[in-house]
Design a protein around this motif. Structure first.
Motif, PDB file in Angstrom:
ATOM      1  N   VAL A  37     -18.687 -36.915  36.137  1.00  0.00           N
ATOM      2  CA  VAL A  37     -18.433 -36.902  37.260  1.00  0.00           C
ATOM      3  C   VAL A  37     -19.396 -37.666  38.303  1.00  0.00           C
ATOM      4  N   MET A  38     -18.972 -38.791  38.964  1.00  0.00           N
ATOM      5  CA  MET A  38     -19.682 -39.578  39.665  1.00  0.00           C
ATOM      6  C   MET A  38     -18.928 -39.738  41.271  1.00  0.00           C
ATOM      7  N   LYS A  39     -19.828 -40.596  42.067  1.00  0.00           N
ATOM      8  CA  LYS A  39     -19.101 -40.987  43.454  1.00  0.00           C
ATOM      9  C   LYS A  39     -18.552 -42.306  43.266  1.00  0.00           C
ATOM     10  N   ASP A  40     -17.310 -42.653  43.838  1.00  0.00           N
ATOM     11  CA  ASP A  40     -16.858 -43.984  43.889  1.00  0.00           C
ATOM     12  C   ASP A  40     -17.474 -44.745  44.969  1.00  0.00           C
ATOM     13  N   ASP A  41     -17.146 -45.894  45.365  1.00  0.00           N
ATOM     14  CA  ASP A  41     -17.687 -46.668  46.167  1.00  0.00           C
ATOM     15  C   ASP A  41     -17.354 -46.246  47.782  1.00  0.00           C
ATOM     16  N   GLN A  42     -16.574 -45.423  47.749  1.00  0.00           N
ATOM     17  CA  GLN A  42     -15.985 -44.732  49.050  1.00  0.00           C
ATOM     18  C   GLN A  42     -16.704 -43.203  49.184  1.00  0.00           C
ATOM     19  N   LYS A  96     -15.963 -40.722  46.931  1.00  0.00           N
ATOM     20  CA  LYS A  96     -15.258 -39.735  46.342  1.00  0.00           C
ATOM     21  C   LYS A  96     -15.634 -39.411  44.913  1.00  0.00           C
ATOM     22  N   ASP A  97     -15.249 -38.281  44.741  1.00  0.00           N
ATOM     23  CA  ASP A  97     -15.541 -37.955  43.102  1.00  0.00           C
ATOM     24  C   ASP A  97     -14.556 -38.595  42.362  1.00  0.00           C
ATOM     25  N   GLN A  98     -15.306 -39.086  41.220  1.00  0.00           N
ATOM     26  CA  GLN A  98     -14.445 -39.638  40.206  1.00  0.00           C
ATOM     27  C   GLN A  98     -14.705 -39.290  38.991  1.00  0.00           C
ATOM     28  N   GLU A  99     -13.873 -39.063  37.975  1.00  0.00           N
ATOM     29  CA  GLU A  99     -14.144 -38.502  36.665  1.00  0.00           C
ATOM     30  C   GLU A  99     -14.056 -39.658  35.453  1.00  0.00           C
ATOM     31  N   ALA A 100     -14.914 -39.586  34.640  1.00  0.00           N
ATOM     32  CA  ALA A 100     -14.543 -40.286  33.381  1.00  0.00           C
ATOM     33  C   ALA A 100     -15.163 -39.527  32.067  1.00  0.00           C
ATOM     34  N   THR A 101     -14.426 -39.982  30.917  1.00  0.00           N
ATOM     35  CA  THR A 101     -15.228 -39.677  29.748  1.00  0.00           C
ATOM     36  C   THR A 101     -15.927 -40.696  29.006  1.00  0.00           C
ATOM     37  N   VAL A 102     -17.052 -40.485  28.519  1.00  0.00           N
ATOM     38  CA  VAL A 102     -17.679 -41.658  27.852  1.00  0.00           C
ATOM     39  C   VAL A 102     -18.233 -41.195  26.560  1.00  0.00           C
ATOM     40  N   TRP A 103     -18.385 -42.013  25.589  1.00  0.00           N
ATOM     41  CA  TRP A 103     -18.783 -42.012  24.246  1.00  0.00           C
ATOM     42  C   TRP A 103     -20.193 -42.635  24.088  1.00  0.00           C
ATOM     43  N   ILE A 104     -21.283 -42.044  24.041  1.00  0.00           N
ATOM     44  CA  ILE A 104     -22.487 -42.489  24.096  1.00  0.00           C
ATOM     45  C   ILE A 104     -23.099 -42.660  22.620  1.00  0.00           C
ATOM     46  N   ALA A 105     -23.773 -43.704  22.408  1.00  0.00           N
ATOM     47  CA  ALA A 105     -24.348 -44.153  21.114  1.00  0.00           C
ATOM     48  C   ALA A 105     -25.891 -44.148  20.983  1.00  0.00           C
ATOM     49  N   GLU A 132     -26.609 -43.716  46.367  1.00  0.00           N
ATOM     50  CA  GLU A 132     -27.840 -42.811  45.642  1.00  0.00           C
ATOM     51  C   GLU A 132     -27.216 -41.849  44.814  1.00  0.00           C
ATOM     52  N   ALA A 133     -26.074 -41.359  44.653  1.00  0.00           N
ATOM     53  CA  ALA A 133     -25.892 -40.452  43.674  1.00  0.00           C
ATOM     54  C   ALA A 133     -25.803 -40.851  42.408  1.00  0.00           C
ATOM     55  N   GLU A 134     -26.451 -39.740  41.565  1.00  0.00           N
ATOM     56  CA  GLU A 134     -26.503 -40.097  40.063  1.00  0.00           C
ATOM     57  C   GLU A 134     -25.202 -39.320  39.435  1.00  0.00           C
ATOM     58  N   PRO A 135     -24.648 -40.102  38.398  1.00  0.00           N
ATOM     59  CA  PRO A 135     -23.609 -39.269  37.656  1.00  0.00           C
ATOM     60  C   PRO A 135     -23.961 -38.076  36.870  1.00  0.00           C
ATOM     61  N   LYS A 136     -23.153 -37.067  37.137  1.00  0.00           N
ATOM     62  CA  LYS A 136     -23.472 -35.803  36.528  1.00  0.00           C
ATOM     63  C   LYS A 136     -22.642 -35.672  35.105  1.00  0.00           C
ATOM     64  N   LYS A 137     -23.507 -35.448  34.022  1.00  0.00           N
ATOM     65  CA  LYS A 137     -22.947 -35.570  32.641  1.00  0.00           C
ATOM     66  C   LYS A 137     -22.682 -34.064  32.071  1.00  0.00           C
ATOM     67  N   THR A 138     -21.686 -33.765  31.351  1.00  0.00           N
ATOM     68  CA  THR A 138     -21.681 -32.761  30.599  1.00  0.00           C
ATOM     69  C   THR A 138     -21.262 -33.075  29.155  1.00  0.00           C
ATOM     70  N   LYS A 188     -22.802 -47.751  36.831  1.00  0.00           N
ATOM     71  CA  LYS A 188     -23.958 -46.512  36.697  1.00  0.00           C
ATOM     72  C   LYS A 188     -23.827 -45.946  35.110  1.00  0.00           C
ATOM     73  N   LEU A 189     -22.444 -46.121  34.881  1.00  0.00           N
ATOM     74  CA  LEU A 189     -22.221 -45.673  33.378  1.00  0.00           C
ATOM     75  C   LEU A 189     -22.951 -46.302  32.148  1.00  0.00           C
ATOM     76  N   PHE A 190     -23.432 -47.260  32.627  1.00  0.00           N
ATOM     77  CA  PHE A 190     -24.227 -48.142  31.397  1.00  0.00           C
ATOM     78  C   PHE A 190     -25.513 -47.710  31.659  1.00  0.00           C
ATOM     79  N   GLY A 191     -26.017 -46.688  32.373  1.00  0.00           N
ATOM     80  CA  GLY A 191     -27.489 -46.015  32.331  1.00  0.00           C
ATOM     81  C   GLY A 191     -28.514 -47.341  32.653  1.00  0.00           C
ATOM     82  N   GLU A 192     -29.582 -47.363  31.406  1.00  0.00           N
ATOM     83  CA  GLU A 192     -30.585 -48.085  31.693  1.00  0.00           C
ATOM     84  C   GLU A 192     -30.405 -49.545  31.310  1.00  0.00           C
TER      85      GLU A 192
END
Length: 255
Positions: free
Chosen positions: A168-173, A175-184, A144-150, A42-46
């Motif tokens: 902040v996103m849900k893992d396959d179980q 549970k909340d999981q965090e990531a930092t992403v750099w979007i171009a 079903e949950a979409e990642p929440k981006k700040t 889901k981090l790759f969006g569209e």
């Protein structure tokens, strides 16, 4: 010796699959097989189809580890190519890497096929691959949950302007999981860098030479002329026995 080699392969696959859910191969303590998690995808969006070079970096207590790889993605199917001889900073015995090379196991390709509910660990040097059933389904909450981006800033990555987000996103179980992403933005909002922390271990993957086109569909299939195994341990044992067998016409050594 076999068990040590299998353990080494397990560690290698897990280190180079930091955002990937792990499954156990069947039988005899085979190594974990990688399955790309839905949260990672889901981090790759569209961006439903792309190929890119990737640099995977893992910060370990003993030594930072980095390895270049190639990744391709097509409608949920993923492919990751790695060559262990290009690993840097690994706190692993050089003889282990050399043995992997001699056995034809230095190069590996992982393929995830959620549509077939299978994952493959392919060794081109062995003309063989191990197949593992995908028995882990994402929970409804994770699916079903979409990642929440700040947004947390702007940065240049390899000379490219990017927007940095905390995700902040849900893992396959579920549970909340965090990531930092750099979007171009000039790459259709492709995440050129993804950073996560799993079990206290920080990991980063940086993409370059991104091509937002459909990869060849055949690259997500194991080669038809390769031998299929349903047990990673059985594949390794058989290949080791082939290499230990005396040449034709030469009698085997007596005990």
């Amino acid at each position: 010796m076999l068990q040590r080699l299998l353990l080494f392969i397990s560690v290698l696959v897990m280190l180079t699959s930091f955002s990937i859910a792990q499954q156990r191969g069947g039988g005899m303590g085979g190594p974990a097989q990688p399955k790309f998690s839905q949260s990672f995808i889901k981090l790759f969006g569209e961006n439903k189809a792309f190929s890119a070079d990737a640099l995977i970096e893992v910060k370990m207590q003993e030594s930072d580890i980095s390895m270049p790889a190639k990744m391709a993605f097509l409608d949920g199917k993923t492919r990751l190519e790695m060559d262990t001889t290009k690993m840097k900073g690994a706190a692993l015995p050089p003889q282990a890497l050399e043995q992997m090379k001699q056995m034809g196991m230095a190069e590996m390709v992982t393929i995830s096929r959620p549509d077939k509910k299978e994952s493959y660990l392919v060794y081109p040097g062995l003309k063989s691959y191990a197949a593992t059933p995908d028995q882990q389904a994402a929970t409804p909450a994770a699916s079903e949950a979409e990642p929440k981006k700040t947004e947390i800033g702007k940065e240049k990555i390899d000379g490219k302007d990017t927007t940095k987000y905390k995700v902040v996103m849900k893992d396959d179980q579920g549970k909340d999981q965090e990531a930092t992403v750099w979007i171009a933005s000039d790459l259709k909002n492709f995440p050129v860098r993804i950073q996560t922390v799993n079990d206290g271990v920080p990991s980063t993957i940086t993409f370059s030479n991104v091509k937002l086109e459909k990869p060849d569909a055949s690259s997500f299939e194991p080669p038809t002329d390769f031998q299929r195994y349903n047990d990673m341990g059985a594949m390794v044992r058989e290949q080791m026995m082939k290499r230990m067998a005396p040449p034709a016409g030469v009698p085997a050594p007596q005990p």
